[in-house]
Design a protein around this motif. Structure first.
Motif, PDB file in Angstrom:
ATOM      1  N   THR A 257       0.850  -1.190   0.000  1.00 45.32           N
ATOM      2  CA  THR A 257       0.000   0.000   0.000  1.00 45.32           C
ATOM      3  C   THR A 257       0.882   1.234   0.000  1.00 45.32           C
ATOM      4  O   THR A 257       2.089   1.158   0.260  1.00 45.32           O
ATOM      5  CB  THR A 257      -0.915   0.038   1.233  1.00 45.32           C
ATOM      6  OG1 THR A 257      -0.090   0.191   2.390  1.00 45.32           O
ATOM      7  CG2 THR A 257      -1.786  -1.212   1.333  1.00 45.32           C
TER       8      THR A 257
ATOM      9  N   SER B 280     -11.572  -3.206   1.463  1.00 47.01           N
ATOM     10  CA  SER B 280     -11.030  -1.925   1.910  1.00 47.01           C
ATOM     11  C   SER B 280     -11.179  -0.900   0.791  1.00 47.01           C
ATOM     12  O   SER B 280     -11.402  -1.244  -0.361  1.00 47.01           O
ATOM     13  CB  SER B 280      -9.545  -2.093   2.258  1.00 47.01           C
ATOM     14  OG  SER B 280      -8.953  -0.839   2.495  1.00 47.01           O
TER      15      SER B 280
ATOM     16  N   ARG C 276      -8.638   1.126   0.413  1.00 42.18           N
ATOM     17  CA  ARG C 276      -7.235   1.453   0.135  1.00 42.18           C
ATOM     18  C   ARG C 276      -6.758   0.785  -1.145  1.00 42.18           C
ATOM     19  O   ARG C 276      -7.093  -0.358  -1.418  1.00 42.18           O
ATOM     20  CB  ARG C 276      -6.327   0.992   1.282  1.00 42.18           C
ATOM     21  CG  ARG C 276      -6.510   1.781   2.539  1.00 42.18           C
ATOM     22  CD  ARG C 276      -5.443   1.514   3.532  1.00 42.18           C
ATOM     23  NE  ARG C 276      -5.297   0.084   3.800  1.00 42.18           N
ATOM     24  CZ  ARG C 276      -4.355  -0.408   4.571  1.00 42.18           C
ATOM     25  NH1 ARG C 276      -3.481   0.382   5.140  1.00 42.18           N
ATOM     26  NH2 ARG C 276      -4.278  -1.703   4.780  1.00 42.18           N
TER      27      ARG C 276
END
Length: 186
Positions: A56, A92, A94
């Motif tokens: 990430t 998520s 993200r």
């Protein structure tokens, strides 16, 4: 900590984090020397050195000790040139960024289309400058070089696919043994 990060951390527990960071910085420096911008080179090297090949933005920033804005700019560049892809982390909001195992092959394959475009423009240049002028001859040699490189690249990529298939076959037939050492084959 993301699940992916936990898997990376578990697998790499025996690794020397300082040695990995040294590799990341040294490889990035080599890429900078070859013409890549510094931050994209660092981000790419960091992704390449992760077991999963997926991190990430926060994980990249943490590993490289850089701001989210620096990671974002690097990812934007790397995505545009096809060196990383963006994907959504399951469950998520993200994003995570992936470097693919065949990314070098893909990058060189894209170069093939760049060479084709260069050839087209170089042909126009030779015609507009005149084949017999000094500039026309120089462009003609540049055209001949790009045509030669493109033909060699096509053959080389075919040989790479065959070689990679052999490497992968060796990996699957040697159960429990580490994969082939690419340095050994040179």
């Amino acid at each position: 900590m993301s699940e992916q990060r936990q898997r990376d951390t578990g697998r790499a527990a025996a690794r020397d984090d300082a040695a990995v960071l040294t590799f990341v910085e040294r490889f990035a420096a080599q890429m900078v020397d070859a013409g890549m911008q510094r931050m994209p080179a660092r981000v790419f090297s960091c992704l390449l050195a992760s077991d999963s090949g997926v991190l990430t933005s926060a994980e990249l920033g943490e590993r490289l000790q850089v701001s989210p804005a620096a990671v974002s700019g690097a990812i934007r560049y790397l995505s545009q040139v096809g060196m990383v892809s963006r994907e959504r982390e399951p469950g998520s909001r993200r994003d995570r960024y992936r470097v693919h195992s065949d990314q070098w092959y893909e990058a060189l394959t894209r170069r093939d289309s760049v060479l084709t475009r260069w050839e087209d423009v170089l042909r126009e240049g030779v015609e507009s400058l005149g084949r017999e002028s000094a500039a026309g001859r120089r462009l003609g040699e540049t055209l001949a070089f790009t045509e030669f490189m493109q033909q060699e690249l096509i053959g080389m990529m075919d040989r790479w696919r065959d070689h990679l298939a052999l490497l992968r076959t060796e990996e699957t037939t040697d159960e429990g043994a580490p994969g082939p050492d690419p340095a050994r084959r040179r």
